[in-house]
Design a protein around this motif. Structure first.
Motif, mmCIF file in Angstrom:
data_model
loop_
_atom_site.group_PDB
_atom_site.id
_atom_site.type_symbol
_atom_site.label_atom_id
_atom_site.label_comp_id
_atom_site.label_asym_id
_atom_site.label_seq_id
_atom_site.Cartn_x
_atom_site.Cartn_y
_atom_site.Cartn_z
ATOM 1 N N UNK A 170 92.479 40.920 -7.312
ATOM 2 C CA UNK A 170 92.138 39.542 -6.944
ATOM 3 C C UNK A 170 90.819 39.417 -6.186
ATOM 4 N N UNK A 171 90.460 40.414 -5.401
ATOM 5 C CA UNK A 171 89.225 40.331 -4.617
ATOM 6 C C UNK A 171 87.974 40.376 -5.496
ATOM 7 N N UNK A 172 88.112 40.929 -6.679
ATOM 8 C CA UNK A 172 86.944 41.056 -7.543
ATOM 9 C C UNK A 172 86.521 39.712 -8.146
ATOM 10 N N UNK A 173 87.421 38.737 -8.090
ATOM 11 C CA UNK A 173 87.050 37.406 -8.561
ATOM 12 C C UNK A 173 85.884 36.866 -7.750
ATOM 13 N N UNK A 174 85.851 37.203 -6.468
ATOM 14 C CA UNK A 174 84.748 36.797 -5.586
ATOM 15 C C UNK A 174 83.499 37.633 -5.853
ATOM 16 N N UNK A 175 83.669 38.921 -6.081
ATOM 17 C CA UNK A 175 82.522 39.818 -6.242
ATOM 18 C C UNK A 175 81.747 39.556 -7.525
ATOM 19 N N UNK A 176 82.442 39.223 -8.611
ATOM 20 C CA UNK A 176 81.804 39.255 -9.922
ATOM 21 C C UNK A 176 81.683 37.895 -10.597
ATOM 22 N N UNK A 177 82.088 36.841 -9.905
ATOM 23 C CA UNK A 177 81.694 35.502 -10.337
ATOM 24 C C UNK A 177 80.186 35.400 -10.158
ATOM 25 N N UNK A 205 76.404 43.949 -13.912
ATOM 26 C CA UNK A 205 76.447 43.411 -15.286
ATOM 27 C C UNK A 205 77.714 43.870 -16.000
ATOM 28 N N UNK A 206 78.063 45.142 -15.866
ATOM 29 C CA UNK A 206 79.250 45.667 -16.530
ATOM 30 C C UNK A 206 80.516 44.983 -16.011
ATOM 31 N N UNK A 207 80.554 44.727 -14.715
ATOM 32 C CA UNK A 207 81.739 44.101 -14.128
ATOM 33 C C UNK A 207 81.788 42.605 -14.408
ATOM 34 N N UNK A 208 80.646 41.927 -14.297
ATOM 35 C CA UNK A 208 80.633 40.481 -14.484
ATOM 36 C C UNK A 208 81.041 40.086 -15.903
ATOM 37 N N UNK A 209 80.532 40.792 -16.898
ATOM 38 C CA UNK A 209 80.912 40.450 -18.274
ATOM 39 C C UNK A 209 82.400 40.670 -18.491
ATOM 40 N N UNK A 210 82.984 41.635 -17.808
ATOM 41 C CA UNK A 210 84.427 41.866 -17.873
ATOM 42 C C UNK A 210 85.173 40.748 -17.149
ATOM 43 N N UNK A 211 84.676 40.374 -15.978
ATOM 44 C CA UNK A 211 85.242 39.246 -15.238
ATOM 45 C C UNK A 211 85.276 37.987 -16.096
ATOM 46 N N UNK A 212 84.233 37.768 -16.869
ATOM 47 C CA UNK A 212 84.150 36.575 -17.708
ATOM 48 C C UNK A 212 85.341 36.516 -18.660
ATOM 49 N N UNK A 213 85.645 37.626 -19.328
ATOM 50 C CA UNK A 213 86.780 37.661 -20.246
ATOM 51 C C UNK A 213 88.099 37.504 -19.492
#
Length: 432
Positions: free
Chosen positions: A81-88, A57-65
């Motif tokens: 760049x790899x976190x785009x896959x993890x937290x979408x 949750x903490x990462x995904x909401x950050x990914x959203x922004x």
């Protein structure tokens, strides 16, 4: 990262950057505050496919922004760049993503790295905001992102509650969450309303100044038959009467799918209730059950079965919104720092319904579907709500885990009918 297609239909006047920056800091800080009691081990646990780890949750909401605001500028260099896959989460139009049931497998990145990610994205976004470097559309995505993060604040609480309950030790999320003195539930009264044509729904944002999700619009007229609405939600004591009367053993009270789900899951009482029916698991640990408080953690099936047993039904969302629209958004919310429903106590006006907002989300009998004339937001954020309009039911009003400034009379929450881990209860209705 590629740029994103337009997320919202039309531009509205730009909000004052200072006020938006202040809200951004406040909402982000509150998420960090909610996660502060959790260890790295706590924050990784995923107790069922429908829930997510707190770290996610903490990462995904950050990914959203980052994804929908910062990365919209060509040439943006992502934090990783790899976190785009993890937290979408589920945005097919922006690329593939890690399977939802497997989010609890993400031991890396660490919780410390996720916190670094949050801090870095916050710094980048505030730098652009303070410099006046966000256009009107980006500011609107920022507004949406704040409401999105508030949704995840509630999910963080409900998901960690389920995870800790699954632990045989049933540890408290916060041991200092002492319950306040118990209040008495006011007498249940039936508030009658004549047949009318009512307008429900919210003007489409951002063309309208007030924020509303796309699934709340457009305003439209509906015929509301004569009916009566219960003055308050059903209490724990009243729901225990259903249990004591064999409600979980009587198939005639249940929808067919609900009875099958009851049998498959061996349901005998609301989620988190102890088998003695006197105690329940809370975010403060196992506590005595308050008989006067609104019953919570019911599926739609349980709410519907109780209503049948009581000789009533669940309200439609039009009936609910018609009652709630004139009232202030007042009740017991996340800001009370209790995270358990409680009774309303004495009320001054017996002709006005109480606790329509806060304490528990209230199941309605309305399937979650599009309003006449519904238009999803353009671009990737059109996936936010519309694609879930199948097999879900509408809940209204917010709960004790909802931020107070996140709800309104037109707000449409939705979950599948077997969902029990949310703070969901019911209010009765009946035909006139």
């Amino acid at each position: 990262m590629s740029t994103m297609a337009a997320a919202v239909p039309d531009l509205a006047p730009e909000p004052p950057p200072g006020s938006l920056a202040e809200r951004f800091r406040r909402v982000r800080a509150h998420s960090a505050h909610l996660a502060a009691p959790l260890s790295a081990e706590d924050a990784m646990v995923q107790s069922m496919p429908d829930a997510s780890p707190a770290k996610w949750h903490l990462a995904h909401t950050t990914w959203f922004f980052e994804r929908f605001i910062l990365a919209a500028r060509p040439g943006y260099r992502p934090f990783d760049p790899d976190w785009d896959y993890l937290f979408n989460s589920y945005y097919q139009s922006v690329g593939p993503f890690h399977a939802r049931p497997n989010r609890g497998m993400l031991s890396r990145p660490s919780l410390a790295q996720v916190r670094e990610y949050r801090a870095e994205v916050e710094m980048r976004l505030l730098q652009r905001l303070d410099a006046g470097d966000l256009d009107g559309e980006a500011l609107q995505r920022l507004e949406l992102g704040l409401h999105h993060e508030q949704q995840h604040q509630e999910l963080l609480l409900t998901d960690i509650k389920h995870a800790l309950w699954c632990n045989p030790l049933q540890p408290a999320y916060r041991a200092d969450l002492v319950g306040s003195e118990q209040a008495a539930a006011p007498p249940l009264r039936w508030l009658a309303r004549d047949e009318c044509i009512a307008t429900i729904g919210a003007p489409a944002w951002p063309a309208a100044d007030a924020f509303a999700y796309d699934n709340e619009s457009p305003p439209h007229r509906v015929l509301v038959p004569a009916h009566a609405l219960a003055s308050r939600p059903v209490s724990n004591a009243e729901f225990r009467g259903f249990i004591d009367d064999g409600g979980y053993r009587e198939p005639g009270l249940w929808l067919s799918d609900g009875w099958a789900r009851l049998q498959a899951g061996s349901w005998q009482r609301p989620l988190y209730w102890h088998e003695d029916l006197e105690r329940a698991f809370t975010l403060g640990g196992v506590r005595a059950l308050d008989p006067q408080a609104p019953v919570a953690h019911l599926s739609y099936y349980e709410a519907d079965a109780y209503a049948r047993w009581a000789g009533a039904r669940l309200p439609t969302e039009a009936e609910w919104e018609l009652a709630a629209a004139p009232l202030p958004v007042a009740g017991h919310f996340a800001g009370d720092d209790r995270f358990e429903p409680r009774a309303a106590g004495p009320v001054g006006d017996a002709a006005t319904p109480v606790q329509l907002f806060g304490d528990v989300w209230e199941w309605t009998s309305s399937a979650y579907t599009a309003y006449p004339g519904f238009r999803a937001w353009r671009g990737s954020l059109g996936e936010y709500n519309g694609k879930f309009m199948c097999g879900q039911w509408v809940l209204r009003g917010g709960s004790c885990a909802t931020p107070r400034d996140h709800v309104r009379a037109s707000y449409r929450n939705f979950f599948p009918p077997d969902a029990r881990w949310q703070f969901a209860g019911l209010r009765l209705a009946r035909d006139a």
